[in-house]
Design a protein around this motif. Sequence first.
Motif, PDB file in Angstrom:
ATOM      1  N   GLN A 169      65.737 -48.967  79.279  1.00 28.97           N
ATOM      2  CA  GLN A 169      65.948 -49.872  81.289  1.00 28.97           C
ATOM      3  C   GLN A 169      64.608 -50.262  81.775  1.00 28.97           C
ATOM      4  OE1 GLN A 169      68.559 -49.787  83.282  1.00 28.97           O
ATOM      5  NE2 GLN A 169      68.486 -50.777  84.710  1.00 28.97           N
ATOM      6  N   ASP A 170      64.096 -52.024  82.380  1.00 29.58           N
ATOM      7  CA  ASP A 170      62.623 -51.872  82.151  1.00 29.58           C
ATOM      8  C   ASP A 170      63.349 -53.058  83.722  1.00 29.58           C
ATOM      9  OD1 ASP A 170      59.999 -52.398  83.343  1.00 29.58           O
ATOM     10  OD2 ASP A 170      59.783 -53.385  82.021  1.00 29.58           O
ATOM     11  N   GLY A 171      63.528 -52.446  84.868  1.00 28.90           N
ATOM     12  CA  GLY A 171      63.877 -53.327  85.794  1.00 28.90           C
ATOM     13  C   GLY A 171      65.811 -54.478  85.341  1.00 28.90           C
ATOM     14  N   GLN A 172      65.517 -55.286  85.102  1.00 30.72           N
ATOM     15  CA  GLN A 172      66.978 -56.256  84.962  1.00 30.72           C
ATOM     16  C   GLN A 172      66.742 -56.111  82.858  1.00 30.72           C
ATOM     17  OE1 GLN A 172      66.376 -59.318  88.356  1.00 30.72           O
ATOM     18  NE2 GLN A 172      68.207 -59.827  86.944  1.00 30.72           N
ATOM     19  N   ASN A 173      65.374 -55.607  82.874  1.00 33.09           N
ATOM     20  CA  ASN A 173      65.643 -55.749  80.874  1.00 33.09           C
ATOM     21  C   ASN A 173      66.682 -54.955  80.423  1.00 33.09           C
ATOM     22  OD1 ASN A 173      63.521 -55.388  78.515  1.00 33.09           O
ATOM     23  ND2 ASN A 173      63.827 -57.904  78.664  1.00 33.09           N
ATOM     24  N   PHE A 174      67.340 -54.954  79.364  1.00 30.76           N
ATOM     25  CA  PHE A 174      67.477 -53.496  79.049  1.00 30.76           C
ATOM     26  C   PHE A 174      66.489 -53.741  77.113  1.00 30.76           C
ATOM     27  CE2 PHE A 174      70.826 -53.413  82.076  1.00 30.76           C
ATOM     28  CZ  PHE A 174      70.575 -52.216  82.144  1.00 30.76           C
ATOM     29  N   ARG A 175      66.105 -52.401  76.247  1.00 27.53           N
ATOM     30  CA  ARG A 175      65.613 -53.015  75.504  1.00 27.53           C
ATOM     31  C   ARG A 175      66.282 -51.505  74.255  1.00 27.53           C
ATOM     32  NH1 ARG A 175      61.678 -51.106  71.744  1.00 27.53           N
ATOM     33  NH2 ARG A 175      60.830 -52.523  70.821  1.00 27.53           N
ATOM     34  N   PHE A 176      66.928 -52.287  72.979  1.00 28.64           N
ATOM     35  CA  PHE A 176      66.860 -51.391  72.381  1.00 28.64           C
ATOM     36  C   PHE A 176      66.114 -51.493  70.831  1.00 28.64           C
ATOM     37  CE2 PHE A 176      71.396 -52.905  74.012  1.00 28.64           C
ATOM     38  CZ  PHE A 176      71.952 -51.034  73.730  1.00 28.64           C
ATOM     39  N   ALA A 177      66.144 -49.968  70.981  1.00 24.06           N
ATOM     40  CA  ALA A 177      64.789 -49.199  69.611  1.00 24.06           C
ATOM     41  C   ALA A 177      65.767 -48.740  68.916  1.00 24.06           C
ATOM     42  CB  ALA A 177      63.078 -49.393  70.386  1.00 24.06           C
ATOM     43  N   GLN A 178      65.098 -49.327  67.443  1.00 24.94           N
ATOM     44  CA  GLN A 178      65.540 -47.754  66.809  1.00 24.94           C
ATOM     45  C   GLN A 178      64.932 -46.768  66.029  1.00 24.94           C
ATOM     46  OE1 GLN A 178      65.417 -49.809  62.804  1.00 24.94           O
ATOM     47  NE2 GLN A 178      67.598 -51.339  62.665  1.00 24.94           N
ATOM     48  N   ASN A 179      65.816 -45.600  66.616  1.00 24.74           N
ATOM     49  CA  ASN A 179      65.294 -43.954  66.267  1.00 24.74           C
ATOM     50  C   ASN A 179      65.119 -44.386  64.865  1.00 24.74           C
ATOM     51  OD1 ASN A 179      65.436 -41.791  66.137  1.00 24.74           O
ATOM     52  ND2 ASN A 179      66.809 -41.449  68.278  1.00 24.74           N
ATOM     53  N   PRO A 180      63.988 -43.818  64.576  1.00 18.21           N
ATOM     54  CA  PRO A 180      62.952 -42.923  62.869  1.00 18.21           C
ATOM     55  C   PRO A 180      64.617 -42.737  62.501  1.00 18.21           C
ATOM     56  CG  PRO A 180      61.384 -43.233  64.866  1.00 18.21           C
ATOM     57  CD  PRO A 180      62.967 -43.544  65.298  1.00 18.21           C
ATOM     58  N   LEU A 181      64.745 -41.143  62.979  1.00 14.95           N
ATOM     59  CA  LEU A 181      65.203 -39.920  62.180  1.00 14.95           C
ATOM     60  C   LEU A 181      66.542 -40.480  62.150  1.00 14.95           C
ATOM     61  CD1 LEU A 181      64.600 -36.706  64.120  1.00 14.95           C
ATOM     62  CD2 LEU A 181      64.175 -37.640  62.065  1.00 14.95           C
ATOM     63  N   GLY A 182      67.665 -41.806  63.212  1.00 16.82           N
ATOM     64  CA  GLY A 182      69.156 -42.974  63.602  1.00 16.82           C
ATOM     65  C   GLY A 182      68.937 -42.675  62.109  1.00 16.82           C
ATOM     66  N   LEU A 183      68.161 -43.697  62.109  1.00 18.21           N
ATOM     67  CA  LEU A 183      67.745 -44.915  60.986  1.00 18.21           C
ATOM     68  C   LEU A 183      67.300 -44.357  59.292  1.00 18.21           C
ATOM     69  CD1 LEU A 183      67.432 -47.881  59.825  1.00 18.21           C
ATOM     70  CD2 LEU A 183      65.087 -47.530  59.963  1.00 18.21           C
ATOM     71  N   GLU A 184      66.978 -42.796  59.454  1.00 17.49           N
ATOM     72  CA  GLU A 184      66.955 -42.178  57.914  1.00 17.49           C
ATOM     73  C   GLU A 184      68.398 -41.547  57.595  1.00 17.49           C
ATOM     74  OE1 GLU A 184      64.746 -41.731  56.288  1.00 17.49           O
ATOM     75  OE2 GLU A 184      63.706 -42.868  57.222  1.00 17.49           O
ATOM     76  N   GLY A 185      69.527 -41.683  58.755  1.00 16.05           N
ATOM     77  CA  GLY A 185      70.982 -40.541  58.499  1.00 16.05           C
ATOM     78  C   GLY A 185      71.963 -42.195  58.726  1.00 16.05           C
ATOM     79  N   LYS A 186      71.447 -43.800  58.939  1.00 13.89           N
ATOM     80  CA  LYS A 186      71.643 -44.595  58.895  1.00 13.89           C
ATOM     81  C   LYS A 186      71.821 -44.866  57.348  1.00 13.89           C
ATOM     82  CE  LYS A 186      74.616 -48.263  60.127  1.00 13.89           C
ATOM     83  NZ  LYS A 186      75.779 -48.123  60.522  1.00 13.89           N
TER      84      LYS A 186
END
Length: 539
Positions: free
Chosen positions: A141-158
């Motif tokens: 979270q940066d102020g009123q902005n929320f950002r989802f970023a892919q976790n590399p380990l999570g992507l490998e699990g996916k």
Amino acid sequence: MLFFSRWKILAIVASLLLALFVALPNVLPAGGRAFMLDTFGLRPITLGLDLRGGSNVQMEVDRKDLTDKLGQILASDIRSSLREGKIGYGGIQRNADGVSVTITKPEDLAAARTALEKLRQPVTASLLAGGGTIDLYDLTQDGQNFRFAQNPLGLEGKIGGAIKQSIAILEKRINALGTTEPVIQQQGKDRIAIQLPGIQNIDQVKAAIGTTAKLTFNLMCETQATGPNAVPPPECKALEVKPDPRRPDGPKTMWIQTASRATVDGADLSDAQPAFDQNNQPVVTFRFNQKGAVRFGKLTADNVGKPFAIVLDDVIQSYPNINEAILGGSGQISGNFSTEETANLAVVLRSGALPAKLNIVEERTVGPSLGSDSIKAGVTAAIIGLAAVIGFIFLPYGFFGLIANIALVANLIMLVAIMSFFGFTLTLPGIAGIVLTLGMAVDSNVLIYERIREEWRNGRTPMSAIDLGFGEALRTVVDANVTTLIAALVLFGVGSGPVRGFAVTLAVGIATTMFTAYTLTRLLVALWVRHRKPKEINL
């Protein structure tokens, strides 16, 4: 150690006769093999790709396509979650590795944080990442902005989960095409190796396994593109339209609605079959399960008179009007298909959609002549090895060597019988495993005979020397074979393809060696001792 009750002798003889019977189809002509299969369900050893010939295909997960799909799903989930919580938000922006959203009112930040935390999507992590679960996305979270970023380990699990699911789906598709004895297994982190013994022309198979088969039914947008650079409105998407010779002037692209309320997922299909419509054109008939039938019925009932698109792998196959509510949960997919295309499409729809797009990165064909040459070379090597081993054990041990050779032949028959019965695939490295098994079997006999010779030289009687020789050598024989079995299991667990073929024959050979080199050899020696009552041992 030399006493065998009658039932033990009968059990050993019965085991040998049963193994001989099960292995018989491997030496019978085609007519005899068909009789054994039809009558007793027995078949010869399944030959691998390198022996039988066929095709090998390697497929790789399209990471960009998977990332794009995950981003689309996440953006849709963010939109739905914030609307459900009545939280105002600005434009949702997608980037290479995630999605960002801006909350319009500062007083909604806490509620937004709570709602968005639920969208981090925990997945099963790979063993290299420690196992357990890990989030696919990191939320910042940066102020009123929320950002989802892919976790590399999570992507490998996916990706790992997508590979496992894809293998199960590909098995259904290939088996439905009538391909016999396919080998489908993961190779590396994001690849699937597919071996199709006996298949030389695999165009039909490639069409089946290479199709993602993501099917949806979407309402058309109320406004449509009026020019090549037109931009679709929110919650609409531009898709290519499959060319139709009956509509040469038809649109090349059209806009469909992407909102969940305007979409029915083809994952709820319970059956799909090739058929012909009233104009004798090839189509695919489908039937939904109860959940899909309810959604499809509601969608068509609420939108009578409006067009909807049948979308397969992001291509609009057809876009008929909804003339009336379709409440039976069944319908048909038309789209200028050929008869072969409808047959393949029905197969992939029945087996389900692949969770990710798979690209064919390698394709290799092994001709039947090369496979035949491999078999001849392998059999020749096995015969030469068997003859050398028989000669090696017979020359120094005489009569006892003859007994060891009888056990050696029985070992080979039992190994072939077990591999035939359980359907293990024999590869060229597998033949090497068989030759190694024969050598190991002789090694066990050498250990036993040398211990008997030692006891005889120490002044034991023939009966006592033989009894102690078998008893004292047992521990050494077991230790040697168990350690080799552990190595074979490790090779099978971490290896793939040819390595697994070698490991299978080695592991099965160890089991048969323990039986023949110790139990059968001991029985034959015991019967000889009982009958001849020797005064000395010539070893």
